[in-house]
Enzyme design. Structure first.
Site, mmCIF file in Angstrom:
data_model
loop_
_atom_site.group_PDB
_atom_site.id
_atom_site.type_symbol
_atom_site.label_atom_id
_atom_site.label_comp_id
_atom_site.label_asym_id
_atom_site.label_seq_id
_atom_site.Cartn_x
_atom_site.Cartn_y
_atom_site.Cartn_z
ATOM 1 N N SER A 187 0.838 -1.202 0.000
ATOM 2 C CA SER A 187 0.000 0.000 0.000
ATOM 3 C C SER A 187 0.880 1.262 0.000
ATOM 4 C CB SER A 187 -0.928 -0.053 1.220
ATOM 5 O OG SER A 187 -1.886 0.958 1.147
ATOM 6 N N ASP B 151 -7.400 -4.449 -7.626
ATOM 7 C CA ASP B 151 -6.992 -3.554 -6.531
ATOM 8 C C ASP B 151 -7.056 -2.081 -6.956
ATOM 9 O OD1 ASP B 151 -5.831 -2.235 -4.452
ATOM 10 O OD2 ASP B 151 -3.978 -3.424 -4.392
ATOM 11 N N HIS C 171 -7.186 -5.351 -1.960
ATOM 12 C CA HIS C 171 -5.974 -4.659 -1.548
ATOM 13 C C HIS C 171 -5.278 -5.413 -0.412
ATOM 14 C CE1 HIS C 171 -3.154 -1.456 -1.188
ATOM 15 N NE2 HIS C 171 -3.569 -1.036 -0.012
#
Lengths: 573, 609
Positions: free
Chosen positions: B127, B195, B327
């Site tokens: 991330s 994602d 994610h």
């Protein structure tokens, strides 16, 4: 195998336009404007300032009743009676015609538009938009703006029309398409269920046909964004647009009952649907095996605009082949776009060679003008070839600038204007030599090529550089070229006049002309604007002086004769 | 295709990837004050550094619209993140850069220690920690030479950067620079097909602020309050990101397909497109049994958009939610890494265009990644552009012989002039003989070749590696040193300074500005320090300014510093000593300087008094 593959980017460009949100933005203003339209009003327009940006939207709408009536009108107005659009005419394309309906509407609000246009600043980004005939007026207004748009620092407007009819003939199409910049200022959105955009090109509309041919009088220009319930695509090449508009008309005619009543299309719904299709794969699939990316792209395009659903039919294959040809031609056209930088260095080589020629001629006490005029040696013959390539280059350059004023690219312009001036001062004397060698008369009026005139005009517009100070020019005069590239034409004329006088013809007026020539030369000398090479023994100017001295006799006195007789010219360098 | 394993394709062990992934996830749980996590296993040769992600929106977007910032060239923390000739520095996300700068001072020593222990360095992040890992890796690469210099026994193993679901970091210059330095392949980015995070920076802040805030709260592993599945926000975010990604992808595709239509440029004055672009190697997880490896950044950008497109309206809400939930699915996705089929596309131009359901092989993989025919055409175009760049390079390489011939001729000219005790600069400026004339024509011939190269560089039409080629840097330097004096001579001979201004300000062509930057960059010396080829322009300028010697005091400093440079240049043989010939423009001018100055000058030893 092909060295490289081509692609058709119509779908991508259309997608960019749709996802940019500008269609929605424009249509929202149009529909807002429709609600303000009074019963009695024919046309209404308004300027919307976008919040927090330097962007305005100018929208045009025309009342539905008036629209219905005016769409019957197919008459064209010739450019000779359209003074605002005269700037679109060029040497190649001297006339065009525009739909009378559009012109009438445009004229009805001309005063308001004119005062609005005068108030426009340079730094504003502007969308000009309109629906149906409102779109026609939007196009005309944008066309009108094009004249002033090439000034430095001006932002280009974007014209977005929705369901607008075609407004001009082949002449207008050519005037706009020859300038790729202009052509991409216009974006015409046309939905497949909307009859209006193809009304004047439809094979079913007998009025739209020229009597002696099968093609319509009206021709499209600008980029078309064609959309159907399946998606959308854009087309740039006007030839391709015509083909596809006709094909769409045939396709719809097959699927719809005849004599269907004309009705206004709500582009709000069309745009909304298009925007949502962005996140879907939609029908952008290809089930057949096609290896050529260009062909595959075209098939996808036709699917997106609702054509070619029954694949492999003869008609659609023909259309695919035609579009493929158009795309290839477009790529070629883009490649052929004159790139002045590409050959600039080659031309500089030619200039260096000419400069050398000038130098050698000087050492022979003649000056390159007279060497070239009386050419007999091999080196003089060489000059003919590189003079030719230089002239071709600059003629093309000037023509290109004529088609597409590059004034906004200031650095580009200074770079070539300097070179262009140098070229003109170096090469035009050779043209003059050729002209008088073949017994021409009055070069400036009859023999001078347009490209020299333009180059000289642009230099004047660019303003005076530093070197315009007499003191610096004096400092450099021996290294400089004669500033007035027509200097030798004046000399030749003066030689002819001396000849006339010797033969006892036209005494009075000829003498006056010679006195004017004297004054002109003296002026140039005082300004240090002529090269000292004119005083070389073998030069035509000195020849003139010998003739003239004889004609006027010893008692005659003037500034120039003093200058010459006192041999002051020998110190001029 | 199935026989190859990911580790072989990207030359990295599967175990390391998996370990990196688990450590990247673990880092999210670090206590607030701890800025990074180091994982060293006894007996293992690698050290993995990872970072916690951040879940407040200001750590993603520092400001509207896209929170990007040009890298500050002073001091040059990232000296290589630039386009050399074009003198264009990279733009990166400001929030990520700030975070990187906060972590670096604490981490630095730990990294140096690991290098000294001859460990394989791995930077990883999931991330918003992905960009931190990326910037750390670039920082490492920038300083790598220094590490080795200070301790020659240190590891020469390149670092590895692995990110999982990382947002984009900077503009296209990052890719350009990493490729030029041959660092690009040290960066591996894993992206799940749906994602949303790797795409999120393609949309402007204003379009997604409230939704992104909710989604980040939902994703935050440390968030203790239970949040319901944000179905509505996920849908809204998905729609916004997709429509912006679509604009970016289409705009790029028009360029890839060679569309020179001005409309796409005109549109840019009305809308803002995200500057962020991918770089490095991307590994896309189809969510099925395949991985797709892609190195062409133009193709990656297209895939980022197209692989998330929907097949039907019905899919909408489900995919939107998945775009958020995926994610956090990297660890489970990579569990059976060894068993996954790997597809990599070295030949993008030959992709199967038809998206038939029954496809096998590459066609099937592309189907599973959701790439329509339209998407495949964009990938083909990306491949075609890459090929075109290589063709351009071939074309230029073929000109080497012409360049060599031209340079030899001009070097010969210089020598002949010197035999007559005249500097070739002055000879060309006078242009008395045929030899001078021929030299001028040679100069123009070479200018034609080099201008073409510069024009291509300006438009990024050559492979990114071009400005890193030693051979070309050397050719460029040799060319600049021998030919630029002739350009200057010609400039002042034609008095162009009077119309255009001094050579250095207005007249210096790109072919010299660019080649000078090549050398200065390659030698890591400051900008402007290799200005020996402009020596004559500076002299001409000084000549004009010192016509009246009363002004000597005004230019004294400048003259002193030039003299110092000249001494150095001449001693290093970067500048020929023909400038000291008795009648040279330089000596004539110098001799007019006040006696007091001359006698103390550092170059008086070169000049015959």
């Amino acid at each position: 195998m092909n060295q490289f593959s081509l692609f058709s980017s119509g779908i991508e460009l259309a997608n960019l336009v749709v996802s940019s949100g500008l269609l929605k933005l424009s249509w929202d203003k149009i529909s807002e404007l429709y609600t303000e339209l009074n019963q009695s009003e024919e046309i209404r327009w308004k300027v919307y300032q976008q919040p927090q940006s330097n962007c305005i939207i100018v929208a045009f709408v025309v009342s539905p009743n008036c629209t219905k009536q005016l769409l019957e009108e197919e008459e064209l107005v010739p450019s000779s009676s359209l003074p605002f659009f005269h700037f679109l005419r060029t040497e190649i394309n001297s006339s065009f015609s525009i739909s009378k309906a559009a012109v009438t509407l445009f004229d009805s609000i001309l005063d308001q538009l004119s005062s609005f246009k005068d108030r426009l600043g340079n730094s504003i980004s502007m969308i000009v938009t309109g629906h149906c005939l409102g779109g026609s007026v939007a196009s005309l207004f944008t066309l009108w703006l094009l004249e002033s748009i090439n000034r430095p620092g001006t932002k280009r407007p974007l014209c977005i029309t929705f369901g607008a009819p075609l407004i001009g003939d082949k002449g207008l199409q050519q005037a706009i398409s020859q300038n790729l910049m202009w052509n991409s200022d216009f974006l015409h959105v046309a939905a497949s269920q909307d009859l209006v955009p193809r009304l004047f090109i439809s094979p079913y509309n007998p009025n739209a046909m020229e009597i002696d041919s099968q093609t319509g009088i009206y021709k499209p220009f600008g980029i078309f964004l064609l959309c159907s319930e399946y998606g959308c695509s854009s087309l740039e090449d006007p030839e391709a647009v015509s083909e596809v508009l006709v094909a769409m008309d045939l396709e719809i005619a097959r699927n719809k009952p005849p004599n269907e009543q004309w009705h206004m299309i709500d582009y709000g719904a069309v745009v909304k649907r298009l925007m949502s299709t962005v996140r879907f794969k939609g029908i952008s699939q290809l089930s057949e095996m096609i290896e050529c990316p260009l062909q595959a792209g075209i098939v996808l395009q036709l699917q997106a605009i609702g054509l070619n659903r029954r694949q492999q039919s003869g008609a659609s294959n023909l259309l695919i082949a035609k579009l493929e040809k158009c795309e290839k031609a477009l790529v070629l056209k883009r490649k052929m776009v004159f790139n002045p930088f590409k050959k600039l260095n080659k031309r500089k080589e030619d200039m260096a060679k000419l400069e050398w020629y000038k130098k050698v001629s000087k050492s022979e006490d003649k000056g390159y003008y007279d060497s070239y005029k009386n050419r007999g040696l091999k080196k003089d013959m060489h000059v003919v070839t590189f003079k030719k390539s230089l002239t071709n280059y600059w003629k093309e350059m000037v023509a290109e600038v004529e088609r597409m004023p590059q004034k906004e690219e200031a650095s580009f312009r200074t770079r070539w204007l300097y070179a262009g001036t140098n070229y003109r001062r170096m090469v035009e004397p050779l043209d003059i030599a050729d002209y008088y060698k073949e017994n021409g008369e009055d070069y400036k009026a009859n023999g001078r090529s347009q490209h020299y005139i333009k180059l000289e005009k642009w230099l004047e517009e660019a303003g005076k550089p530093l070197s315009s100070q007499v003191i610096t020019r004096k400092h450099n005069v021996s290294a400089s070229l004669t500033e007035d590239s027509c200097f030798w034409a004046h000399v030749e004329e003066a030689l002819i006049q001396c000849e006339l006088l010797r033969n006892g013809q036209e005494e009075e007026s000829t003498r006056k002309k010679l006195i004017r020539f004297e004054e002109y030369v003296m002026e140039q000398i005082k300004e240090y604007a002529v090269s000292p090479e004119i005083f070389l023994g073998g030069s035509s100017f000195m020849q003139w002086w010998k003739d003239y001295e004889q004609i006027v006799g010893t008692s005659y006195k003037s500034q120039l004769t003093d200058f010459m007789k006192s041999l002051l010219y020998q110190q001029y360098h | 295709m199935a026989s190859e394993r990911l580790g072989e394709v990207i030359s990295m062990k599967e175990e390391v990837i998996k370990k990196a992934c688990s450590i990247a996830m673990k880092a999210h749980k670090l206590p607030e004050k701890q800025l990074y996590l180091v994982e060293k296993n006894r007996g293992s040769s690698d050290v993995i550094f990872s970072f916690p992600g951040s879940w407040t929106i200001s750590d993603w977007f520092s400001r509207s619209p896209f929170g990007e910032k040009m890298i500050d060239p002073h001091p040059p923390q990232f000296a290589s993140l630039r386009s050399i000739g074009n003198d264009q520095v990279a733009t990166v996300n400001e929030a990520f850069l700030t975070r990187f700068q906060a972590i670096l001072p604490q981490l630095q020593n730990e990294v140096v220690k690991a290098v000294a222990e001859r460990k394989q360095i791995v930077f990883t992040g999931h991330s918003s920690a992905g960009p931190i890992a990326v910037l750390m890796t670039v920082w490492f690469l920038e300083n790598w030479e220094n590490f080795i210099k200070s301790d020659p026994s240190t590891s020469r193993m390149p670092p590895i950067c692995v990110t999982f679901g990382s947002p984009l970091v900077g503009d296209f210059i990052i890719n350009h620079a990493l490729r030029r330095e041959s660092w690009s392949h040290y960066f591996i980015h894993f992206v799940m097909r749906y994602d949303i995070v790797p795409r999120v920076l393609l949309a402007p802040l204003s379009s997604l602020e409230p939704e992104l805030k909710t989604i980040l709260d939902f994703l935050n592993p440390k968030c203790t309050i239970h949040i319901q599945e944000p179905t509505r926000e996920a849908s809204a975010l998905y729609v916004t990101v997709m429509s912006n990604a679509s604009s970016v992808a289409s705009h790029a595709a028009c360029h890839l397909m060679g569309n020179t239509n001005k409309l796409s440029d005109t549109l840019l004055s009305f809308i803002e497109l995200s500057p962020y672009r991918p770089f490095g190697t991307y590994v896309f997880c189809t969510g099925d049994r395949e991985l797709v490896v892609m190195k062409n950044p133009d193709a990656v950008l297209q895939i980022l958009f197209y692989s998330s497109q929907l097949s039907s309206e019905v899919e909408g809400p489900e995919i939107a939610l998945r775009s958020v939930k995926d994610h956090f699915n990297y660890q489970s996705e990579l569990q059976n890494l060894e068993t996954k089929g790997v597809a990599h596309f070295d030949n993008l131009e030959g992709l199967p265009l038809s998206s038939n359901v029954g496809a096998a092989g590459l066609g099937l993989v592309l189907n599973n990644l959701g790439l329509s025919t339209r998407a495949r055409l964009c990938l083909c175009a990306a491949g075609e552009l890459e090929k075109q760049k290589r063709r351009n390079q071939d074309k230029i390489n073929k000109k080497k012989t012409d360049i060599e011939k031209g340079l030899l001729a001009l070097e010969g000219y210089k020598t002949r002039c010197e035999a007559g005790r005249v500097s070739y600069y002055d000879a060309l400026k006078l242009s008395k003989d045929t030899d001078d004339f021929n030299a001028n024509v040679r100069r123009l011939e070479l200018a034609g070749i080099f201008d073409e190269i510069m024009e291509m560089l300006k438009r990024y039409e050559l492979p990114d590696e071009f400005e890193g080629h030693r051979e070309w840097i050397n050719i460029g330097t040799r060319y600049r040193r021998i030919v630029e004096p002739l350009d200057i001579a010609n400039y002042y001979r034609h008095l162009k300074n009077e119309d255009t201004g001094p050579y250095m300000k207005r007249g210096r062509p790109k072919r010299y500005r660019y080649t000078q930057r090549w050398l200065e960059y390659a030698l890591k010396i400051s900008a402007g320090s290799s200005g020996e080829s402009c020596f004559w322009a500076r002299i001409e300028d000084l000549c004009l300014r010192t016509i009246n010697m009363g002004l000597f005091e005004d230019v004294k400093e400048e003259i002193l510093s030039l003299e110092k440079q000249v001494e150095k240049w001449v001693q290093n043989r970067e500048l020929g000593d023909d400038i000291f010939f008795e009648d040279s423009t330089f000596v004539k001018w110098w001799k007019k300087l006040p006696q007091q100055h001359r006698s103390g000058s550092c170059i008086s030893k070169f000049i015959n008094n």
